[in-house]
Design a protein around this motif. Structure first.
Motif, mmCIF file in Angstrom:
data_model
loop_
_atom_site.group_PDB
_atom_site.id
_atom_site.type_symbol
_atom_site.label_atom_id
_atom_site.label_comp_id
_atom_site.label_asym_id
_atom_site.label_seq_id
_atom_site.Cartn_x
_atom_site.Cartn_y
_atom_site.Cartn_z
ATOM 1 N N VAL A 107 -57.251 -2.590 57.074
ATOM 2 C CA VAL A 107 -57.202 -2.495 55.612
ATOM 3 C C VAL A 107 -56.432 -3.669 55.021
ATOM 4 C CG1 VAL A 107 -57.457 0.005 55.618
ATOM 5 C CG2 VAL A 107 -55.150 -0.989 55.566
ATOM 6 N N GLU A 108 -55.564 -4.298 55.822
ATOM 7 C CA GLU A 108 -54.818 -5.464 55.354
ATOM 8 C C GLU A 108 -55.618 -6.754 55.492
ATOM 9 O OE1 GLU A 108 -51.295 -5.305 57.722
ATOM 10 O OE2 GLU A 108 -50.714 -3.338 56.934
ATOM 11 N N GLY A 109 -56.644 -6.750 56.374
ATOM 12 C CA GLY A 109 -57.523 -7.906 56.490
ATOM 13 C C GLY A 109 -57.283 -8.819 57.669
ATOM 14 N N THR A 110 -56.402 -8.445 58.614
ATOM 15 C CA THR A 110 -56.161 -9.320 59.767
ATOM 16 C C THR A 110 -56.906 -8.875 61.024
ATOM 17 O OG1 THR A 110 -54.142 -8.086 60.285
ATOM 18 C CG2 THR A 110 -53.904 -10.080 58.931
ATOM 19 N N GLN A 111 -57.568 -7.729 60.974
ATOM 20 C CA GLN A 111 -58.463 -7.285 62.052
ATOM 21 C C GLN A 111 -59.733 -6.771 61.404
ATOM 22 O OE1 GLN A 111 -56.695 -5.059 65.286
ATOM 23 N NE2 GLN A 111 -58.584 -3.935 65.734
ATOM 24 N N ALA A 112 -60.875 -7.150 61.967
ATOM 25 C CA ALA A 112 -62.151 -6.821 61.315
ATOM 26 C C ALA A 112 -62.593 -5.387 61.598
ATOM 27 C CB ALA A 112 -63.241 -7.788 61.780
ATOM 28 N N MET A 113 -62.445 -4.949 62.829
ATOM 29 C CA MET A 113 -62.922 -3.608 63.191
ATOM 30 C C MET A 113 -62.244 -3.118 64.446
ATOM 31 S SD MET A 113 -64.953 -3.700 66.208
ATOM 32 C CE MET A 113 -66.288 -2.534 66.055
ATOM 33 N N THR A 114 -62.373 -1.816 64.673
ATOM 34 C CA THR A 114 -61.959 -1.192 65.917
ATOM 35 C C THR A 114 -63.028 -0.181 66.296
ATOM 36 O OG1 THR A 114 -60.185 0.010 67.066
ATOM 37 C CG2 THR A 114 -60.629 0.646 64.795
ATOM 38 N N VAL A 115 -63.145 0.086 67.569
ATOM 39 C CA VAL A 115 -64.078 1.119 68.024
ATOM 40 C C VAL A 115 -63.289 2.419 68.158
ATOM 41 C CG1 VAL A 115 -65.692 1.860 69.787
ATOM 42 C CG2 VAL A 115 -65.495 -0.575 69.219
ATOM 43 N N TYR A 116 -63.669 3.377 67.340
ATOM 44 C CA TYR A 116 -63.000 4.684 67.315
ATOM 45 C C TYR A 116 -63.697 5.620 68.284
ATOM 46 C CZ TYR A 116 -61.922 9.366 65.409
ATOM 47 O OH TYR A 116 -61.566 10.677 65.249
ATOM 48 N N LYS A 117 -62.920 6.196 69.165
ATOM 49 C CA LYS A 117 -63.434 7.175 70.114
ATOM 50 C C LYS A 117 -62.707 8.491 69.841
ATOM 51 C CE LYS A 117 -62.289 4.706 73.696
ATOM 52 N NZ LYS A 117 -62.162 4.135 75.063
ATOM 53 N N PRO A 118 -63.384 9.487 69.283
ATOM 54 C CA PRO A 118 -62.721 10.766 68.969
ATOM 55 C C PRO A 118 -62.194 11.441 70.237
ATOM 56 C CG PRO A 118 -64.833 10.577 67.839
ATOM 57 C CD PRO A 118 -64.783 9.468 68.842
ATOM 58 N N VAL A 119 -60.980 11.055 70.639
ATOM 59 C CA VAL A 119 -60.450 11.499 71.925
ATOM 60 C C VAL A 119 -60.191 12.998 71.962
ATOM 61 C CG1 VAL A 119 -59.470 9.255 72.463
ATOM 62 C CG2 VAL A 119 -58.082 10.915 71.230
ATOM 63 N N GLU A 120 -60.012 13.612 70.788
ATOM 64 C CA GLU A 120 -59.832 15.066 70.779
ATOM 65 C C GLU A 120 -61.056 15.766 71.364
ATOM 66 O OE1 GLU A 120 -59.127 13.115 68.247
ATOM 67 O OE2 GLU A 120 -57.136 13.592 67.461
ATOM 68 N N ASN A 121 -62.234 15.235 71.035
ATOM 69 C CA ASN A 121 -63.472 15.802 71.559
ATOM 70 C C ASN A 121 -63.561 15.601 73.069
ATOM 71 O OD1 ASN A 121 -66.051 16.886 71.742
ATOM 72 N ND2 ASN A 121 -67.066 15.009 71.112
ATOM 73 N N GLU A 122 -63.221 14.399 73.521
ATOM 74 C CA GLU A 122 -63.275 14.104 74.951
ATOM 75 C C GLU A 122 -62.297 14.988 75.726
ATOM 76 O OE1 GLU A 122 -63.001 10.201 77.912
ATOM 77 O OE2 GLU A 122 -62.008 10.155 75.974
ATOM 78 N N ALA A 123 -61.066 15.078 75.236
ATOM 79 C CA ALA A 123 -60.038 15.837 75.943
ATOM 80 C C ALA A 123 -60.351 17.332 75.959
ATOM 81 C CB ALA A 123 -58.673 15.587 75.302
ATOM 82 N N ALA A 124 -60.795 17.859 74.820
ATOM 83 C CA ALA A 124 -61.118 19.282 74.749
ATOM 84 C C ALA A 124 -62.298 19.621 75.653
ATOM 85 C CB ALA A 124 -61.421 19.681 73.306
ATOM 86 N N THR A 125 -63.319 18.753 75.659
ATOM 87 C CA THR A 125 -64.486 18.990 76.510
ATOM 88 C C THR A 125 -64.094 18.957 77.983
ATOM 89 O OG1 THR A 125 -65.947 17.979 74.852
ATOM 90 C CG2 THR A 125 -66.803 18.174 77.093
ATOM 91 N N ALA A 126 -63.274 17.984 78.359
ATOM 92 C CA ALA A 126 -62.838 17.878 79.753
ATOM 93 C C ALA A 126 -62.035 19.110 80.172
ATOM 94 C CB ALA A 126 -62.004 16.617 79.948
ATOM 95 N N ALA A 127 -61.164 19.572 79.287
ATOM 96 C CA ALA A 127 -60.357 20.753 79.608
ATOM 97 C C ALA A 127 -61.236 21.989 79.784
ATOM 98 C CB ALA A 127 -59.323 20.990 78.512
#
Length: 346
Positions: free
Chosen positions: A264-284
């Protein structure tokens, strides 16, 4: 009279006997039924240095405990020998399931085999363990992670240009998958990887050194692909010291808070978001099922080098300034106050 006293004495004696031995007319109380043993899950982390692993741990533990399982968490602190020792500790403790975030996916084959020979189910979490025939592998589509990074650079740099690739350790199987997707995305785009560096154990400071060296040879760099947001933090620090922050397109992964702030400040263009809550809950959930000997079936498989193992693939999401609100803030991954801590929201 003597006969009556004898009778009274006999009744008293019988009463004392009943009280002491339970042999009287009172019904014997039933013993409570023994509780069934809880499913025991060993959860072995690579490290907690990365922000996201704390989230994974908390969600996994909470989900498993709600379903009645016990979770024993170990942290290898990036040391593969320590992780092997911890897995053997879980084997000795006769865990029902061991879930592993591998330090080195190629060095755990033998110890995983030991676990399976002991009748313990093994889940490879987020990182594939090579040639081990694990019972389940769950992760995000890492080739898609790389493609999303490449597409972001192509969109921001339609004329092409020189780029750096600052990657995680080659011992992490995800790194090669991200590389493959990234290479496919930038093919014939005019983007040229003129400098690349692997960062052992995901050590962020190595990214600062790598970008600093790269800038000496290629000061005209147009973009930097960073394997995660920790590496991106140090890449942006090097760019800032060279007055290039905000002009060089930087990508990352994991949607760490400081990365979202930079976006939002403009020094990084993007990040890849991985909804880890979904991954962790599914694994559990799958770990508890496996621990209860419930048959689980998944649609996908992936080859670990020797075996085709069951694979649950989750979809990652590219996050930019444009969808920060909907993907990060509205889902409560980070709060609006945190993301816009350093600037006023437009």
């Amino acid at each position: 009279m003597k006969k009556e006293k004898k009778m009274i004495g006999l009744f008293l004696l019988l009463g004392i006997c009943a009280a002491l031995t339970g042999c009287g007319s009172q019904e014997k109380k039933e013993e409570p039924a023994p509780q069934e043993d809880k499913v025991k899950i060993g959860l072995c982390f690579d490290t907690f240095v990365l922000e996201r692993w704390i989230r994974d741990r908390d969600v996994f533990e909470t989900t498993a405990k709600i379903q009645g399982a016990e979770v024993n968490v170990q942290n290898a602190n990036g040391d593969v020998d320590q992780q092997i020792s911890q897995i053997r500790y879980f084997i000795k403790k006769r865990m029902d399931v061991i879930t592993i975030i591998a330090v080195d996916g190629s060095s755990l084959t033998e110890v995983v085999r030991e676990a399976k020979e002991a009748g313990i189910k093994v889940i490879a979490y987020d990182r594939l363990i090579r040639n081990a025939d694990v019972d389940l592998y769950i992760s995000f589509d890492n080739e898609q992670v790389g493609r999303l990074m490449g597409e972001a650079l192509k969109e921001r740099l339609p004329e092409g240009g020189n780029i750096f690739a600052i990657k995680g350790p080659p011992t992490d199987n995800n790194v090669s998958q991200v590389e493959k997707g990234f290479s496919e995305a930038i093919k014939d785009s005019g983007l040229n990887v003129v400098y690349q560096q692997y960062c052992d154990a995901w050590t962020a400071e190595l990214a600062y050194d790598a970008v600093s060296r790269g800038l000496e040879a290629y000061p005209d760099v147009a973009g930097i692909m960073c394997g995660n947001d920790g590496l991106a933090t140090e890449a942006v620090r090097a760019l800032t010291e060279n007055r290039l922050a905000g002009t060089v397109v930087v990508t990352g992964q994991d949607a760490d808070l400081n990365a979202c702030q930079r976006i939002v400040e403009g020094t990084q263009a993007m990040t890849v978001y991985k909804p880890v809550e979904n991954e962790a809950a599914t694994a559990a959930e799958y770990a508890v099922k496996m621990g209860n000997d419930i048959y689980v079936s998944v649609a996908g498989t992936i080859n670990d080098g020797t075996y085709d193992v069951p694979y649950i693939s989750l979809d990652p999401i590219a996050v930019t300034k444009d969808n920060m609100q909907t993907e990060i803030i509205d889902t409560n991954f980070h709060s609006e106050e945190e993301v816009y801590l350093n600037i006023t929201k437009e």
